[in-house]
Every structure is written in C-alpha cells, then in structure tokens.
Design a protein around this motif. Structure first.
Motif, PDB file in Angstrom:
ATOM      1  N   CYS A 164      28.219   6.279   2.872  1.00  0.00           N
ATOM      2  CA  CYS A 164      27.118   5.323   3.010  1.00  0.00           C
ATOM      3  C   CYS A 164      26.240   5.290   1.758  1.00  0.00           C
ATOM      4  CB  CYS A 164      26.287   5.652   4.247  1.00  0.00           C
ATOM      5  SG  CYS A 164      27.140   5.330   5.811  1.00  0.00           S
ATOM      6  N   THR A 165      26.007   6.441   1.152  1.00  0.00           N
ATOM      7  CA  THR A 165      25.212   6.489  -0.077  1.00  0.00           C
ATOM      8  C   THR A 165      25.902   5.738  -1.201  1.00  0.00           C
ATOM      9  OG1 THR A 165      24.198   8.612   0.512  1.00  0.00           O
ATOM     10  CG2 THR A 165      24.212   8.015  -1.816  1.00  0.00           C
ATOM     11  N   VAL A 166      27.194   5.997  -1.387  1.00  0.00           N
ATOM     12  CA  VAL A 166      27.916   5.363  -2.493  1.00  0.00           C
ATOM     13  C   VAL A 166      28.083   3.864  -2.247  1.00  0.00           C
ATOM     14  CG1 VAL A 166      30.116   5.290  -3.727  1.00  0.00           C
ATOM     15  CG2 VAL A 166      29.068   7.495  -3.165  1.00  0.00           C
ATOM     16  N   TRP A 167      28.453   3.466  -1.028  1.00  0.00           N
ATOM     17  CA  TRP A 167      28.604   2.036  -0.768  1.00  0.00           C
ATOM     18  C   TRP A 167      27.301   1.295  -1.003  1.00  0.00           C
ATOM     19  CZ3 TRP A 167      26.310  -1.616   2.304  1.00  0.00           C
ATOM     20  CH2 TRP A 167      26.944  -2.865   2.360  1.00  0.00           C
ATOM     21  N   SER A 168      26.198   1.817  -0.465  1.00  0.00           N
ATOM     22  CA  SER A 168      24.929   1.086  -0.539  1.00  0.00           C
ATOM     23  C   SER A 168      24.403   0.998  -1.968  1.00  0.00           C
ATOM     24  CB  SER A 168      23.882   1.722   0.378  1.00  0.00           C
ATOM     25  OG  SER A 168      23.587   3.040  -0.025  1.00  0.00           O
ATOM     26  N   ASN A 169      24.638   2.035  -2.775  1.00  0.00           N
ATOM     27  CA  ASN A 169      24.113   2.046  -4.139  1.00  0.00           C
ATOM     28  C   ASN A 169      25.059   1.419  -5.150  1.00  0.00           C
ATOM     29  OD1 ASN A 169      21.446   3.805  -4.614  1.00  0.00           O
ATOM     30  ND2 ASN A 169      22.550   4.636  -2.867  1.00  0.00           N
ATOM     31  N   VAL A 170      26.318   1.757  -5.076  1.00  0.00           N
ATOM     32  CA  VAL A 170      27.262   1.328  -6.107  1.00  0.00           C
ATOM     33  C   VAL A 170      27.820  -0.065  -5.832  1.00  0.00           C
ATOM     34  CG1 VAL A 170      29.455   1.881  -7.241  1.00  0.00           C
ATOM     35  CG2 VAL A 170      27.859   3.719  -6.629  1.00  0.00           C
ATOM     36  N   ILE A 171      28.220  -0.315  -4.595  1.00  0.00           N
ATOM     37  CA  ILE A 171      28.873  -1.585  -4.268  1.00  0.00           C
ATOM     38  C   ILE A 171      27.866  -2.647  -3.852  1.00  0.00           C
ATOM     39  CG2 ILE A 171      30.611  -2.701  -2.829  1.00  0.00           C
ATOM     40  CD1 ILE A 171      31.684  -0.578  -4.824  1.00  0.00           C
ATOM     41  N   ASP A 172      26.974  -2.312  -2.938  1.00  0.00           N
ATOM     42  CA  ASP A 172      26.056  -3.310  -2.392  1.00  0.00           C
ATOM     43  C   ASP A 172      24.942  -3.641  -3.387  1.00  0.00           C
ATOM     44  OD1 ASP A 172      25.075  -5.063  -0.416  1.00  0.00           O
ATOM     45  OD2 ASP A 172      23.715  -3.539   0.359  1.00  0.00           O
ATOM     46  N   GLU A 173      24.058  -2.696  -3.637  1.00  0.00           N
ATOM     47  CA  GLU A 173      22.929  -2.956  -4.532  1.00  0.00           C
ATOM     48  C   GLU A 173      23.352  -2.918  -6.003  1.00  0.00           C
ATOM     49  OE1 GLU A 173      19.905  -3.873  -3.771  1.00  0.00           O
ATOM     50  OE2 GLU A 173      19.975  -3.595  -1.594  1.00  0.00           O
TER      51      GLU A 173
END
Length: 328
Positions: A125-134
C-alpha cells in the motif's frame, strides 16, 4: 485474548505479552483471528513513544496482519467467516485478534502462504500510493528507492521493475547492493557515496523521475540534485531527521515536486482514503505477486510473544526484507 502491549515507552523490553479485551466488529468491520503480523519501523517508533496511533485506532502496535475472519459486522457483504485474508491496519496487529474495516482487507494472493502474506499490506500500500498513484511512475522512467533492502525497498524495486521502469536502489554494503541487483535493480549505489552524483553518472545526466525516500531531512538536498526534469520526490520516512532547508531555486530549476504522504492516519474512505489504496493494490500489485514477478522477501519469523526479539533484530540492522511475528 492476548496481545503485545507497551507499559511505557522504551526499548524492546517495553513490549509485554498480556491479556486484553477481545475486539468486536462494528458496522463495516470484521474481526480477524491473527495468524501472523508484519514488523515495521513505524512499530519501533510507536514503542519508543514517537508515533502514537491516530484517534480511534487501537493502542496495540501492528500495522498489518494475516489471518482468518471470525466475525462479520453489519453491512459487510463481500467477506464471510472463514475467509483467509491479509489486512492494512491503523493498529492492533500484535494480537490474537484484531478488528479491521472491511475495505482494508485483501485476499491472500494465490501462491503465497498465510504467514508470508502478513508482510505484504503495509509495503504494497505504501509503494502503490506513493510511487504509482501520487508519484505517477511511467514505464521507461527512472525510479530511485533509498534503502533498497528494507521491506519497502525490496518491494519497490520489484514493483517498479515489473512496471517497466529503470530501477536504481541504494544500500550500505556490497552484499546488500548485490541483493538489490538480484531483486531487479539496474543501478545499485552505496549510500555512503554521493548518491545524486552516482545516479546522474549512471543515467547519462538524466537522474530519477521518481524518488522514494525514507531519510527525510538528511537526504533532501541530494535528492533534489538527483531529480530528473519534472521529477517527483516522495518522502515516506524521517530516519535522517525532520527539519532541513530547501533550495527552492534548485527545485524550480528541475520543475520538481516534493510530496510527503503518510498512510496510517488516512481515513478509510474518500479520494485519499485507505479503501482506494487497497483497491489499487488489489488491481495492480496482486496480479504481479500471483505471477511471481513481485515476491515477498521475508528475512525471518518470531513467535508473537517474542516481539521484543524481533524489534531488537530490526534495530540492529542487517535485515533484508520483512520480519514476521507468528501468532500460531
């Protein structure tokens, strides 16, 4: 039930295995009988008194777990008693049972055992939200993760590589740099060196389109130097301090942006809520895990009553990937 509690902030010895009241499922929640819980650096900060839980969250440490649903609250339709799940938590993971908003549940990925799955939700969740999403990482872009052998780092290297990025990672010893390469890093940089200079050299002056940073203040100036034009610096930790001067002219010259996103304190719902993050992970990351392109890296397991030993091991350094606490 039994759980790990903290009598007063301090070292690993502050963690005590004690009796606490059982949780109940409120509307929209389920109760999970915990099989395993992931250990994160945020857990250490909470134990030390530096990272209190958000309002309404359990005082018990633990930001992720895996287990089986034993109670379903009103309004929950997609899950039932007996389902094996892993979950993103605001707290409560170091216990035999935990109440979880149903929107923060994930199915255990096919091919992953229930214990190993406990170490996935927080990093994914940390990596998806920071790297991919935002962070909006695109295939073909260059991605730099600071601390490539951490739990976050080992996951971020693999996800960014599977997503089609050129991946750079930092670590502090030759064997750890080699581990980053084994996980898919195209560029491995000793963080004792000038990271920006080494990255610019390795990328013919391009730099990183997205940087995932766990150091904060100490690395800020060098991270800005390492950014590509229109680069995005995503700060998720403060191991190098919380206060630093920022050269706005240098940032503007890169047309760069600096974003710091927490995960634990977000609401369940809404445009930046955990439900949206969990849904994104299930859609993008879970297929990569199930295909084997992204695999959990588990450094070791400890029985839940021995959480103090797990904390001591993580603080001592040298851990590659995640440590897991097993409740049964």
């Amino acid at each position: 039930m039994r759980a790990i509690t903290v009598t007063e902030p301090g070292g690993p010895e502050a963690l005590q295995w004690t009796e606490v009241p059982d949780p109940g499922a409120k509307p929209g929640e389920v109760v999970v009988e915990v099989v395993a819980a992931g250990v994160n650096r945020a857990d250490i900060l909470q134990r030390q008194g530096h990272y209190p839980p958000p309002p309404g969250a359990s005082e018990i440490i633990g930001l992720e777990c895996s287990g089986r649903i034993v109670e379903v609250g009103d309004g929950v339709e997609d899950w039932q008693v007996g389902d094996e799940v892993c979950a993103l938590l605001a707290g409560g993971g170091y216990a035999e049972k935990v109440a979880v908003p149903a929107a923060q549940l994930l199915p255990v990925p096919a091919g992953i055992d229930l214990v190993t799955a406990a170490g996935l939700p927080e990093v994914a969740c940390t990596v998806w939200s920071n790297v991919i999403d935002e962070g909006r990482l695109q295939p073909g872009e260059t991605f730099l993760v600071q601390g490539g052998t951490s739990g976050i780092g080992t996951h971020a290297i693999q996800l960014a590589k599977a997503y089609g990025a050129r991946v750079a990672a930092t670590a502090g010893a030759p064997e750890r740099l080699e581990r980053c390469r084994e996980l898919g890093a195209d560029i491995a940089i000793d963080y004792h060196d000038d990271v920006a200079a080494e990255l610019l050299k390795a990328t013919d002056g391009h730099g990183a389109d997205v940087i995932l940073d766990n150091m904060g203040a100490k690395a800020l100036a060098n991270n800005i130097k390492a950014l590509a034009m229109d680069g995005r610096l995503m700060i998720i930790g403060f191991q190098g301090g919380t206060k630093a001067e920022i050269n706005l002219a240098a940032l503007m010259a890169k047309r760069g942006s600096v974003t710091s996103l927490g995960l634990r304190g977000r609401p369940v719902d809404g445009p930046h809520g955990k439900a949206r993050v969990v849904a994104g992970v299930r859609e993008l990351t879970w297929p990569l895990v199930e295909s084997g392109r992204v695999h959990p890296v588990v450094a070791g397991t400890f029985p839940l009553p021995e959480a103090a030993q797990a904390h001591a091991a993580l603080e001592a350094g040298g851990v590659v990937g995640k440590l897991i606490l097993t409740a049964s």
